[in-house]
Design an enzyme around this catalytic site. Structure first.
Site, PDB file in Angstrom:
ATOM      1  N   TYR A  39       0.835  -1.197   0.000  1.00 28.58           N
ATOM      2  CA  TYR A  39       0.000   0.000   0.000  1.00 28.58           C
ATOM      3  C   TYR A  39       0.870   1.247   0.000  1.00 28.58           C
ATOM      4  O   TYR A  39       2.040   1.223   0.388  1.00 28.58           O
ATOM      5  CB  TYR A  39      -0.946   0.010   1.210  1.00 28.58           C
ATOM      6  CG  TYR A  39      -0.268   0.217   2.543  1.00 28.58           C
ATOM      7  CD1 TYR A  39      -0.056   1.510   3.048  1.00 28.58           C
ATOM      8  CD2 TYR A  39       0.174  -0.863   3.309  1.00 28.58           C
ATOM      9  CE1 TYR A  39       0.568   1.701   4.272  1.00 28.58           C
ATOM     10  CE2 TYR A  39       0.793  -0.671   4.537  1.00 28.58           C
ATOM     11  CZ  TYR A  39       0.983   0.618   5.012  1.00 28.58           C
ATOM     12  OH  TYR A  39       1.613   0.824   6.225  1.00 28.58           O
ATOM     13  N   CYS A  40       0.290   2.341  -0.464  1.00 28.16           N
ATOM     14  CA  CYS A  40       0.932   3.650  -0.436  1.00 28.16           C
ATOM     15  C   CYS A  40      -0.173   4.696  -0.381  1.00 28.16           C
ATOM     16  O   CYS A  40      -1.350   4.363  -0.242  1.00 28.16           O
ATOM     17  CB  CYS A  40       1.855   3.852  -1.642  1.00 28.16           C
ATOM     18  SG  CYS A  40       1.059   3.587  -3.245  1.00 28.16           S
ATOM     19  N   THR A  41       0.168   5.959  -0.498  1.00 26.65           N
ATOM     20  CA  THR A  41      -0.825   7.011  -0.291  1.00 26.65           C
ATOM     21  C   THR A  41      -1.965   6.950  -1.297  1.00 26.65           C
ATOM     22  O   THR A  41      -3.140   6.973  -0.932  1.00 26.65           O
ATOM     23  CB  THR A  41      -0.158   8.393  -0.346  1.00 26.65           C
ATOM     24  OG1 THR A  41       0.898   8.441   0.612  1.00 26.65           O
ATOM     25  CG2 THR A  41      -1.166   9.494  -0.052  1.00 26.65           C
ATOM     26  N   GLY A  64      -1.599   4.916  -4.517  1.00 31.55           N
ATOM     27  CA  GLY A  64      -1.576   3.702  -5.325  1.00 31.55           C
ATOM     28  C   GLY A  64      -0.532   3.648  -6.417  1.00 31.55           C
ATOM     29  O   GLY A  64      -0.248   2.569  -6.946  1.00 31.55           O
ATOM     30  N   ILE A  86      -4.202   4.604   0.517  1.00 27.96           N
ATOM     31  CA  ILE A  86      -4.686   4.836   1.880  1.00 27.96           C
ATOM     32  C   ILE A  86      -5.813   5.857   1.899  1.00 27.96           C
ATOM     33  O   ILE A  86      -6.782   5.721   2.657  1.00 27.96           O
ATOM     34  CB  ILE A  86      -3.531   5.319   2.779  1.00 27.96           C
ATOM     35  CG1 ILE A  86      -2.349   4.355   2.710  1.00 27.96           C
ATOM     36  CG2 ILE A  86      -3.990   5.471   4.223  1.00 27.96           C
ATOM     37  CD1 ILE A  86      -1.052   4.937   3.234  1.00 27.96           C
TER      38      ILE A  86
END
Length: 256
Positions: A165-167, A169, A194
């Site tokens: 996951y990241c902020t 995508g 996220i």
């Protein structure tokens, strides 16, 4: 930011204006299937307009030329926020059993935070260790089998489940294509990142706040993202797809 691999855009304005802008962009043939999110803001979060042409959509050691991130078949399986929450709950049960010695360590589900270390400090998902690298750009990206971030050291590419996951995508789309090249078969990413999860599912399995790169600095997970018509908002527009106009951009603009 505009690059050969796609675009990453953030902006702000009144809710009505941002919705109209996103609708117009999404209506263009080059941006079919555009994903975006809207969040409340107290006022202007971007003090000036910045437009950059970048050789790579994100910074990564070794560059992105050899990573087939614009090929959807090479990316991880995207999970919507509800499916991510369900899978993370299962990972919680499995990993807790591994920690208690009731399951073999080969069963561990790897949860990877593909952000900078200070972003992890602000907030992160359960079972995601703090990145060893200060910034994501330093994440191992070489072609050798041993050039892996620490959460993947000693794992079995054929059987290990990897949740990334990241902020928003984008970093996950890129890095999952790299891991696919390295032979990893069970790759999953959080669709919309996220920001999308906090808006749809709240803070279940999430600890802390979400660091963002604008005047807000952090997003409260309890914020539902409901915007009165006259309220200002921040729009985040993301698109990872081969840029069809890239070859038409004059070379001298890369230095602007």
């Amino acid at each position: 930011y505009i690059s050969k691999q796609g675009t990453n855009c953030q902006g702000g304005g009144l809710k009505t204006h941002t919705q109209q802008y996103v609708s117009w962009v999404a209506s263009q043939p080059e941006f079919q299937g555009l994903f975006h999110t809207l969040w409340p803001a107290d006022g202007p979060m971007f003090p000036k307009l910045r437009l950059k042409l970048k050789p790579s959509l994100i910074s990564l050691a070794g560059g992105m030329e050899a990573i087939p991130c614009t090929n959807p078949d090479m990316r991880a399986t995207p999970l919507d926020p509800a499916a991510w929450r369900h899978k993370l709950a299962k990972a919680d049960a499995v990993n807790a059993a591994v920690e208690a010695g009731k399951e073999d360590t080969s069963k561990r589900v790897v949860v990877m935070d593909l952000r900078n270390d200070y972003e992890w400090d602000a907030g992160h998902f359960d079972w995601a260790p703090r990145p060893d690298e200060e910034v994501f750009a330093e994440t191992p990206a070489g072609g050798g089998p041993d050039e892996l971030p620490s959460p993947l050291k000693g794992t079995d590419p054929e059987n290990t489940e990897v949740m990334m996951y990241c902020t928003g995508g984008i970093r996950c789309d890129v890095y999952s294509a790299l891991l696919h090249q390295k032979g990893y078969k069970n790759l999953y990413t959080l669709h919309g990142g996220i920001q999308n999860y906090l808006r749809e599912e709240g803070n279940e399995h999430w600890k802390g706040s979400l660091f963002v790169f604008d005047g807000r600095m952090a997003i409260n997970p309890a914020l539902e993202g409901q915007l009165p018509e006259g309220q200002r908002s921040v729009v985040v527009v993301m698109h990872v797809r081969e840029c069809r106009i890239w070859s038409l951009i004059p070379a001298h603009l890369f230095k602007c």
